[in-house]
Design an enzyme around this catalytic site. Structure first.
Site, PDB file in Angstrom:
ATOM      1  N   CYS A 125       0.827  -1.221   0.000  1.00  0.00           N
ATOM      2  CA  CYS A 125       0.000   0.000   0.000  1.00  0.00           C
ATOM      3  C   CYS A 125       0.859   1.267   0.000  1.00  0.00           C
ATOM      4  CB  CYS A 125      -1.005  -0.051   1.142  1.00  0.00           C
ATOM      5  SG  CYS A 125      -2.457   0.938   0.753  1.00  0.00           S
ATOM      6  N   HIS A 172      -3.608  -4.999   0.235  1.00  0.00           N
ATOM      7  CA  HIS A 172      -3.080  -5.559   1.490  1.00  0.00           C
ATOM      8  C   HIS A 172      -3.150  -7.092   1.487  1.00  0.00           C
ATOM      9  CE1 HIS A 172      -2.692  -1.814   3.835  1.00  0.00           C
ATOM     10  NE2 HIS A 172      -3.669  -1.388   3.054  1.00  0.00           N
ATOM     11  N   GLU A 205      -1.789  -9.064   3.317  1.00  0.00           N
ATOM     12  CA  GLU A 205      -1.755  -9.619   4.680  1.00  0.00           C
ATOM     13  C   GLU A 205      -3.134  -9.934   5.237  1.00  0.00           C
ATOM     14  OE1 GLU A 205      -1.140  -6.472   3.872  1.00  0.00           O
ATOM     15  OE2 GLU A 205      -1.614  -5.046   5.473  1.00  0.00           O
TER      16      GLU A 205
HETATM   17  N1  GLN Z   1      -1.804   6.597   2.906  1.00  0.00           N
HETATM   18  C1  GLN Z   1      -1.956   5.907   1.681  1.00  0.00           C
HETATM   19  C2  GLN Z   1      -3.320   6.174   1.056  1.00  0.00           C
HETATM   20  O1  GLN Z   1      -4.207   6.599   1.736  1.00  0.00           O
HETATM   21  C3  GLN Z   1      -1.718   4.444   1.842  1.00  0.00           C
HETATM   22  C4  GLN Z   1      -2.717   3.793   2.743  1.00  0.00           C
HETATM   23  C5  GLN Z   1      -2.214   2.492   3.325  1.00  0.00           C
HETATM   24  O2  GLN Z   1      -1.024   2.217   3.292  1.00  0.00           O
HETATM   25  N2  GLN Z   1      -3.109   1.699   3.885  1.00  0.00           N
HETATM   26  O3  GLN Z   1      -3.515   5.936  -0.098  1.00  0.00           O
END
Ligand code: GLN
Length: 524
Positions: free
Chosen positions: A382, A501, A503
């Site tokens: 992410c 994600h 995970e």
């Molecule tokens: N802060 C980034 C976004 O909002 C990544 C979010 C995250 O890593 N869950 O896109």
């Protein structure tokens, strides 16, 4: 109709009530029953989406896009079922729903009270879980400890649930602590006695007790506890400290907790539990012969729970490969060009996990640069992927002020921007993997379903520049080809970063392919 198991906790928090609930879930599932799990959280936040990971640990995201408590992650990993927004109920949600109904005039002018309006709304959540999941058994964990002010409406609601659904369709399991006093060399049953009395004073007679203890609890003590709890001895179980958490599934099964549950529900002729895979897993975990060290370069590393699912996913992959994963917790805020080598050189691989905001981003970018240049396996998740592209744009493509507008609103080279409707993208979406890429090879399929939680998106204006580079590969896109989902380097041991994600969907018995491949690249 579904049957309901309610799990309450007594004496202290952090008893492992969630793990007990999830273990029971797995045992029942292995008996061929469809199990659904749910958590009632007494806090007033509507959901944990806006809570600091420092206070509350990771925010777990369900396939249908709910931002939930990390306990749901445990549930999913233990019972290997996708849960839903109906699994996560908070006091904030309950009150919000009741107030909305009140504003719409749906209560016909009644005075809105905890009983019956709040309790009815809670009972409604039980029914919704049953209806939407169609499960044979709904397991509901009540957060907090009996005696807390905040959990009273939930306890009252589950008390009423028996009246509404019937005795043989509801079962109360109370999880308490039986402390061991070193000086006296004795375990103490009194706290359990008090906790059971407290529960009874609220009108709930537990049907089963699960006693958490460091030391084996003698037959005599169990007999005593059973007597003052008005229970037969065979309704009292123990949950001793275990070296491997999945051992609890085996140990509760060995004590025949499922028999007690199914008997109460008058469910017989249910197939025997098949837990061999878990037995093999527990044995495997006890005999991991090699160690790999993985650096997690994050912002909330002081609280390890903030990265719980990432750590679990690394473990799952480690189990499969027979290696123990040790974590090097690196606070990205302290990483700079001078010390990066010293901090990361003892690690075999690097994870750049998800995150939000400005703080610690430069440290992460430095770590990504270190992994890229030194051919150290790296998995970016992410925010980890967003910063991977920022690093590449700056240091390889020569776009010096490349950034995400999350950190620098005024950059003349916004590599990551907000989407038009400004909404957070949540939940599972289909992703198409480009053929003949590493990621395509890793998954061994062209379409995958992964969970998301992000607000910023790759700016397609920069696509061409990346496509013209002959080492970086933009390797996956959302199904409609709009959103960049993954990147990788051709010339690197393992350098993959993803917008989603992974995970959240790795399971102990089904490790996630990306984590498997990441660990494999280290040990081969
Ligand atoms: N802060 C980034 C976004 O909002 C990544 C979010 C995250 O890593 N869950 O896109």
């Amino acid at each position: 109709m579904s049957k309901f198991i309610f799990i309450t906790g007594g004496v202290v928090s952090s008893l492992g009530k969630g793990i007990t609930a999830a273990s029971i879930g797995q045992i029942l599932k292995s008996r061929g029953l469809k199990v659904f799990m749910q958590k009632f959280d007494p806090y007033i936040n509507v959901d944990p989406g806006t809570m600091s990971p420092y206070q509350h640990g990771e925010v777990f995201v369900t396939a249908d896009g709910a931002e939930t408590d990390l306990d749901l992650g445990h549930y999913e990993r233990f019972i290997d079922e996708n849960l839903s927004k109906h699994s996560s109920v908070t006091t904030g949600k309950i009150y919000q729903a009741v107030i909305e109904k009140e504003r719409k005039g749906l209560y016909n002018g009644a005075t809105i009270q905890v009983i019956p309006h709040i309790t009815n709304e809670i009972i409604d959540r039980l029914k919704k879980a049953a209806k939407t999941s169609n499960a044979d058994i709904i397991i509901t964990e009540i957060g907090g400890t009996v005696g807390d002010i905040e959990s009273l409406p939930y306890l009252e609601a589950i008390r009423q649930a028996r009246r509404e659904f019937g005795y043989h369709k509801t079962l109360y399991i109370h999880n308490t602590l039986v402390p061991y006093l070193k000086a006296a060399k004795e375990i103490k049953t009194k706290p359990t006695q008090h906790s059971v009395s407290e529960l009874k004073s609220l009108g709930i007679q537990p049907d089963i007790l699960v006693l958490r203890s460091e030391q084996k609890i003698s037959e005599e003590a169990k007999e005593k506890i059973a007597r003052f709890s008005d229970l037969k001895r065979n309704k009292v179980f123990e949950s001793l400290d275990v070296d491997v958490i999945y051992q609890l599934i085996l140990s509760l099964k060995e004590q025949k907790i499922d028999e007690a549950i199914l008997k109460h529900f008058r469910m017989n002729k249910i197939q025997e539990a098949k837990l061999n895979e878990w037995e093999v897993l527990v044995d495997k975990i006890r005999h991991l012969d090699k160690v790999v060290n993985i650096a997690i370069v994050g912002k909330y590393v002081q609280l390890h729970d903030a990265y719980l699912s990432v750590v679990e996913s690394l473990n799952h992959a480690g189990f499969k490969h027979g290696v123990k994963v040790e974590i090097n917790w690196v606070d990205a805020e302290n990483v700079n060009n001078e010390n990066v080598k010293e901090i990361l050189s003892s690690s075999n691989g690097i994870i750049i996990p998800g995150g939000f905001g400005k703080r610690a981003t430069e440290g992460k970018i430095t770590a990504i640069n270190y992994a890229r240049i030194n051919n150290i396996p790296m998995l970016g998740i992410c925010y980890g992927m967003q910063l991977t592209l920022v690093e590449y744009a700056r240091n390889v493509l020569g776009i010096k002020d490349a950034h995400t507008i999350e950190v620098n609103k005024n950059t003349s080279n916004p590599i990551f921007i907000k989407n038009i409707d400004n909404k957070k993208r949540l939940g599972a979406h289909t992703i198409t993997l480009k053929e003949n890429t590493k990621i395509n090879n890793i998954y061994n399929t062209n379409n995958i379903l992964e969970r998301h939680r992000h607000r910023y998106f790759f700016n397609k204006k920069y696509e061409e520049i990346f496509l013209n580079d002959n080492n970086i590969v933009l390797s996956a896109y959302s199904q409609n080809n709009d959103i960049l989902e993954a990147v990788e380097l051709k010339e690197h041991k393992f350098f993959v970063a993803v917008q989603y994600h992974p995970e959240f969907i790795s399971r102990p018995l089904k490790p996630h392919p990306l984590f498997l491949s990441f660990i494999e690249s280290i040990i081969k």
